[in-house]
Design an enzyme around this catalytic site. Structure first.
Site, mmCIF file in Angstrom:
data_model
loop_
_atom_site.group_PDB
_atom_site.id
_atom_site.type_symbol
_atom_site.label_atom_id
_atom_site.label_comp_id
_atom_site.label_asym_id
_atom_site.label_seq_id
_atom_site.Cartn_x
_atom_site.Cartn_y
_atom_site.Cartn_z
ATOM 1 N N THR A 1 -2.900 6.165 5.833
ATOM 2 C CA THR A 1 -1.904 7.107 6.122
ATOM 3 C C THR A 1 -1.438 8.024 5.026
ATOM 4 O O THR A 1 -1.651 7.759 3.964
ATOM 5 C CB THR A 1 -0.577 6.252 6.625
ATOM 6 O OG1 THR A 1 0.102 5.988 5.583
ATOM 7 C CG2 THR A 1 -1.146 5.034 7.236
ATOM 8 N N SER B 1 4.822 -3.444 -5.643
ATOM 9 C CA SER B 1 6.122 -3.641 -6.493
ATOM 10 C C SER B 1 5.936 -3.003 -7.787
ATOM 11 O O SER B 1 5.080 -1.921 -7.757
ATOM 12 C CB SER B 1 6.601 -5.016 -6.544
ATOM 13 O OG SER B 1 7.751 -5.144 -7.342
ATOM 14 N N ASN C 1 2.043 0.772 0.283
ATOM 15 C CA ASN C 1 1.880 1.335 -0.937
ATOM 16 C C ASN C 1 2.729 2.893 -1.205
ATOM 17 O O ASN C 1 2.865 3.241 -2.290
ATOM 18 C CB ASN C 1 0.240 1.744 -1.321
ATOM 19 C CG ASN C 1 0.021 2.793 -2.432
ATOM 20 O OD1 ASN C 1 0.342 2.343 -3.600
ATOM 21 N ND2 ASN C 1 -0.482 3.919 -2.021
ATOM 22 N N LYS D 1 12.572 -1.580 -6.106
ATOM 23 C CA LYS D 1 11.597 -2.478 -6.290
ATOM 24 C C LYS D 1 12.125 -4.185 -6.404
ATOM 25 O O LYS D 1 11.527 -5.062 -6.047
ATOM 26 C CB LYS D 1 10.735 -2.296 -7.429
ATOM 27 C CG LYS D 1 9.891 -1.116 -7.415
ATOM 28 C CD LYS D 1 8.872 -1.092 -6.267
ATOM 29 C CE LYS D 1 8.080 0.026 -6.193
ATOM 30 N NZ LYS D 1 7.322 0.085 -4.980
ATOM 31 N N TYR E 1 15.040 3.074 -9.080
ATOM 32 C CA TYR E 1 14.017 2.925 -8.848
ATOM 33 C C TYR E 1 13.573 1.365 -8.983
ATOM 34 O O TYR E 1 13.213 0.482 -7.964
ATOM 35 C CB TYR E 1 12.833 3.436 -9.750
ATOM 36 C CG TYR E 1 11.396 2.905 -9.719
ATOM 37 C CD1 TYR E 1 10.464 3.288 -8.656
ATOM 38 C CD2 TYR E 1 10.785 2.061 -10.583
ATOM 39 C CE1 TYR E 1 9.103 2.884 -8.300
ATOM 40 C CE2 TYR E 1 9.728 1.523 -10.312
ATOM 41 C CZ TYR E 1 8.759 1.776 -9.437
ATOM 42 O OH TYR E 1 7.621 1.390 -9.313
ATOM 43 N N THR F 1 -1.890 7.533 -13.184
ATOM 44 C CA THR F 1 -1.817 7.869 -11.954
ATOM 45 C C THR F 1 -0.693 9.060 -12.134
ATOM 46 O O THR F 1 -0.016 9.146 -13.210
ATOM 47 C CB THR F 1 -1.072 7.213 -10.878
ATOM 48 O OG1 THR F 1 0.008 6.717 -11.036
ATOM 49 C CG2 THR F 1 -2.235 5.891 -10.465
ATOM 50 N N ASP G 1 5.137 9.240 8.105
ATOM 51 C CA ASP G 1 6.311 9.340 6.943
ATOM 52 C C ASP G 1 7.056 7.890 7.141
ATOM 53 O O ASP G 1 7.412 7.860 8.237
ATOM 54 C CB ASP G 1 7.368 10.538 7.478
ATOM 55 C CG ASP G 1 8.510 10.469 6.400
ATOM 56 O OD1 ASP G 1 8.621 9.557 5.697
ATOM 57 O OD2 ASP G 1 9.266 11.814 6.564
#
Length: 271
Positions: A33, A135, A84, A153, A149, A184, A57
């Protein structure tokens, strides 16, 4: 071994893409996705019908349920969900706007919750399935500038710890994936930032300086760990990714224990 059917949200880049490719390379099938499925063309071009691109979404609950229905209708079953999709918001507590806070929780918490709710009826009927929730080391300890953030998590950590106890009876497994820093675009182009306040400039600059010495993991190196999780008969509830998390978490948890013990008398007198 029979091939597995995976549903991976946020599969167009980063961890999601690495894990999708790992599953496809060994002959599994993946529903991948993304908000924009044009970004999945490379996967589709290389792996053909083994990939089902799905526009999604995760902020939209109805879309989450529709996506799962589409996957099961296409592949006939669903073995693994990897939650993810998400992002990191940077900002000191005083800097975070209401809109920024709500959006972070909307995507990282509610988006994950909607996907879990969407797959549970399928996995219950199958009496099998594995939910892998991304997580972070930031789901078990916290750092300056990432408070909202961390809130997101820590929330999914709580959801999944409860979930694990609720759905084990149906043969459904749950694993929280807790990476440290990886190379990343999570902290760069995928991140969002609050408007900075001058009062925090000294701390901000110190953190930027410290980050120059940070060791970043290779996202490609995580693929084998995810495949081992997917194949494990008794997967763990939590799995660190990388060499840094345990080194960082152990002293942090020892400090918590020390504090609780130091204040033990006060706590017990409150009984």
């Amino acid at each position: 071994m029979e091939s597995k059917i995976w549903l991976i949200t946020g599969a167009s880049k980063g961890f999601g893409k690495v894990w999708a490719e790992a599953a496809l390379k060994r002959g599994d099938k993946v529903a991948a996705t993304a908000r924009n499925t044009e970004k999945l063309k490379e996967l589709v071009s290389e792996y053909g019908d083994a990939v089902l691109p799905v526009t999604l979404d995760v902020d939209n609950r109805e879309d989450c349920f529709s996506a799962v229905e589409k996957v099961v209708s296409h592949f006939g079953k669903l073995d693994i969900l990897i939650n993810n999709a998400g992002y990191g918001h940077f900002g000191y507590v005083e800097e975070i706007s209401e809109a920024e806070a709500r959006q972070q929780i909307e995507t990282n918490v509610f988006g994950s919750l909607w996907m879990i709710q969407a797959v549970l009826p399928i996995m219950r009927d199958q009496k099998a399935g594995h939910i892998l929730q991304v997580s972070s080391i930031g789901g078990v300890m916290a750092f300056p500038s990432l408070s909202i953030y961390h809130a997101s998590k820590w929330a999914v950590e709580g959801i999944c710890e409860s979930l694990n106890q609720e759905v084990a009876q149906f043969g459904i497994k749950t694993t929280l994936i807790e990476p440290a820093a990886y190379a990343t675009d999570w902290a760069t182009t995928s991140a969002s930032h609050s408007k900075p306040l001058e009062a925090y400039s000294a701390l901000r600059n110190a953190m930027l300086e410290n980050s120059k010495n940070m060791s970043f993991g290779n996202p490609e190196a995580t693929a084998d760990a995810i495949l081992k999780l997917a194949d494990a008969e008794n997967p763990p509830l939590r799995l660190f990714l990388g060499s840094l998390p345990l080194m960082m978490i152990e002293p942090a948890y020892n400090k918590r224990l020390e504090t609780w013990k130091e204040w033990k008398e006060v706590s017990e007198n409150a009984q």
